[in-house]
Design an enzyme around this catalytic site. Sequence first.
Site, short mmCIF file in Angstrom:
data_model
loop_
_atom_site.label_atom_id
_atom_site.label_comp_id
_atom_site.label_asym_id
_atom_site.label_seq_id
_atom_site.Cartn_x
_atom_site.Cartn_y
_atom_site.Cartn_z
N ASP A 19 3.59 0.52 12.28
CA ASP A 19 2.43 -0.08 11.61
C ASP A 19 2.19 -1.53 12.02
O ASP A 19 1.19 -2.13 11.62
CB ASP A 19 2.59 -0.01 10.08
CG ASP A 19 2.30 1.39 9.54
OD1 ASP A 19 1.93 2.26 10.34
OD2 ASP A 19 2.46 1.60 8.32
N ARG A 55 -4.74 10.24 3.11
CA ARG A 55 -3.52 10.91 3.55
C ARG A 55 -2.45 10.87 2.45
O ARG A 55 -1.71 11.83 2.25
CB ARG A 55 -3.04 10.18 4.81
CG ARG A 55 -1.64 10.45 5.24
CD ARG A 55 -1.52 11.69 6.08
NE ARG A 55 -0.13 11.98 6.40
CZ ARG A 55 0.27 13.13 6.90
NH1 ARG A 55 -0.57 14.09 7.15
NH2 ARG A 55 1.53 13.33 7.15
N LYS A 65 0.84 -1.20 0.00
CA LYS A 65 0.00 0.00 0.00
C LYS A 65 0.87 1.25 0.00
O LYS A 65 0.69 2.15 -0.82
CB LYS A 65 -0.88 -0.02 1.25
CG LYS A 65 -1.45 1.31 1.68
CD LYS A 65 -2.16 1.17 3.03
CE LYS A 65 -2.77 2.47 3.52
NZ LYS A 65 -1.77 3.36 4.13
N ASN A 66 1.82 1.31 0.95
CA ASN A 66 2.58 2.54 1.13
C ASN A 66 3.59 2.79 0.03
O ASN A 66 4.21 3.85 -0.02
CB ASN A 66 3.28 2.54 2.50
CG ASN A 66 2.28 2.75 3.63
OD1 ASN A 66 1.11 3.04 3.38
ND2 ASN A 66 2.74 2.59 4.86
N ASP A 68 -5.59 8.13 8.36
CA ASP A 68 -5.68 7.69 9.76
C ASP A 68 -5.55 8.86 10.72
O ASP A 68 -4.75 9.76 10.52
CB ASP A 68 -4.53 6.73 10.07
CG ASP A 68 -4.68 5.44 9.32
OD1 ASP A 68 -5.81 5.11 8.95
OD2 ASP A 68 -3.66 4.78 9.12
C1 UD1 Z 1 3.99 6.74 6.47
C2 UD1 Z 1 3.05 5.58 6.26
C3 UD1 Z 1 2.45 5.10 7.59
C4 UD1 Z 1 3.57 4.80 8.58
C5 UD1 Z 1 4.53 5.98 8.70
C6 UD1 Z 1 5.73 5.70 9.59
C7 UD1 Z 1 2.14 6.05 4.07
C8 UD1 Z 1 0.94 6.38 3.24
N1 UD1 Z 1 1.97 6.00 5.39
O1 UD1 Z 1 3.21 7.82 6.99
O2 UD1 Z 1 1.71 3.91 7.33
O3 UD1 Z 1 3.00 4.55 9.86
O4 UD1 Z 1 5.01 6.36 7.40
O5 UD1 Z 1 6.40 4.58 9.14
O6 UD1 Z 1 3.20 5.79 3.55
N2 UD1 Z 1 5.86 14.35 11.15
C9 UD1 Z 1 6.02 15.67 11.50
N3 UD1 Z 1 6.12 16.60 10.51
C10 UD1 Z 1 6.09 16.27 9.19
C11 UD1 Z 1 5.94 14.91 8.84
C12 UD1 Z 1 5.82 13.97 9.85
O7 UD1 Z 1 6.04 16.00 12.68
O8 UD1 Z 1 6.21 17.17 8.34
C13 UD1 Z 1 5.73 13.33 12.23
C14 UD1 Z 1 4.38 12.64 12.22
O9 UD1 Z 1 3.41 13.37 12.94
C15 UD1 Z 1 4.73 11.32 12.89
C16 UD1 Z 1 6.17 11.04 12.41
O10 UD1 Z 1 6.67 12.30 11.99
O11 UD1 Z 1 4.73 11.45 14.27
C17 UD1 Z 1 6.26 10.03 11.28
O12 UD1 Z 1 5.58 10.51 10.15
P1 UD1 Z 1 5.98 10.08 8.66
O13 UD1 Z 1 7.21 9.23 8.68
O14 UD1 Z 1 6.01 11.31 7.82
O15 UD1 Z 1 4.76 9.18 8.28
P2 UD1 Z 1 3.82 9.30 7.01
O16 UD1 Z 1 4.62 9.54 5.79
O17 UD1 Z 1 2.69 10.20 7.32
#
Ligand code: UD1
Length: 429
Positions: free
Chosen positions: A311, A100, A29-30, A124
């Site tokens: 995850d 998302r 998916k990701n 989510d």
């Molecule tokens: C992706 C995955 C999700 C997985 C996550 C971590 C997808 C669609 N989703 O989510 O399933 O759980 O990686 O492996 O690929 N953060 C900030 N600022 C930002 C970006 C992120 O503070 O600009 C924080 C988030 O709130 C969170 C952490 O960083 O606490 C991790 O986020 P991130 O690695 O960006 O996850 P996603 O890409 O949203």
Amino acid sequence: MLDPTSSTDVFRVRGGRALQGTVHLSGAKNSALKLMAAAILCDGPVELREVPAIADVPVMADVLRGIGLEVDLDIEAGVCRLEPRRVQPVAPADAVRRIRASLSCLGPLVGRLRHARLALPGGDRIGARTIDLHARGLEAMGATVTVDNGEVEVVAPDLHGALVTLDFPSVGATENLLMAAVLADGPTVIDNAAREPEVQDLARMLVAMGARIEGIGSPTLEIDPVDRLAPVTWETCPDRIEAGTYAMAAAVTGGDVLIERVNASELTLPLLKLRAAGVLVEEGSHSLRVKADGLSSVDVVTLPYPGFPTDLQPQMMVLLSQAHGTSRCTENVFESRFSFVRELVRMGADVEIDGHHALIRGPARLSGATLSGLDVRAGAAGVMAGLVADGETVVRDVHHIDRGYAWFVPRLQALGADIERVSAADLDA
Ligand code: UD1
């Protein structure tokens, strides 16, 4: 078609059966959703294979159609053909807000058009999920980023390369910056980059399209921009989270399951923890056999890849609730990812939460319950809890599970689980 935002269906699970047999899994998916977004950058068609039959995929197709791509999706066959026609910078708000992953259009739009406007997406509800790291990286590359009224706008007439050091190895920020950088003016270095296999899959597809990227799989990505990216046919990498979920479901039910289409090397820490809990894990070249008969406690700490994936944390909590002894679980990635624990405790699990630490005492006898308000991974964990609980468990809001798990009910049925998908109306009748 499955809808990622609502469902009138529920899963009815009756516990007590050990999972047995073989399951063949889907593309990740990701990864698939980001590979689809990367097609925005291409001068010609992109053909993706092994695209999973999950509800987020057709919504992402709608987002991309709204941006000006021609998208031909055969979800049963797992094939998606995408071709940019008249790409424009504004994505359709209604589709964007439903997933998302639509945020992944930001980087490629900025790379291609130097301009993007996107409603801030849904997905989510598992933490603040801000976009500050995306914004700061793009600003370092010369962009102006405005967040206003539920929308983000990026304007970058002079998108230049830059050295970007991420505060945290964010998956989404790494991917967006990478996709903006491949067509920027001048080289970019992304330091403290995310190393998740799905980030690597995206980077490798971009390289196959002609991008110049060094350091794939390491914390430092070096990107030398090119003028154009060429058509490509690409197979989505296997879904390590889906594989981990089935492995844990097999283990917690005391089952014996062969999981096919999985790279065990991408599950190093989860498999290490399963073995430490007493599970027999045999690694094949693209398969895993998982067999268990009794579980013992282990400690788990979630971290960015190659750490234990957040995850898989809710699924691991279910497993630990059935393990002999006291386990500790620490969540470091998403602050509200323990919300599932409330449901697990309602079923009889003995879990104490202190901030981002959980203490799990097992084994606890779980009783069937009605579970709702779960996210994609917690939804799968809820089903797992139902597989070991006494009596009947009803999992509501299954649209969350549909967002991340292809053919979840038929695959579990094929492994012998007593689970069915029924409409909530039939259940209440
Ligand atoms: C992706 C995955 C999700 C997985 C996550 C971590 C997808 C669609 N989703 O989510 O399933 O759980 O990686 O492996 O690929 N953060 C900030 N600022 C930002 C970006 C992120 O503070 O600009 C924080 C988030 O709130 C969170 C952490 O960083 O606490 C991790 O986020 P991130 O690695 O960006 O996850 P996603 O890409 O949203």
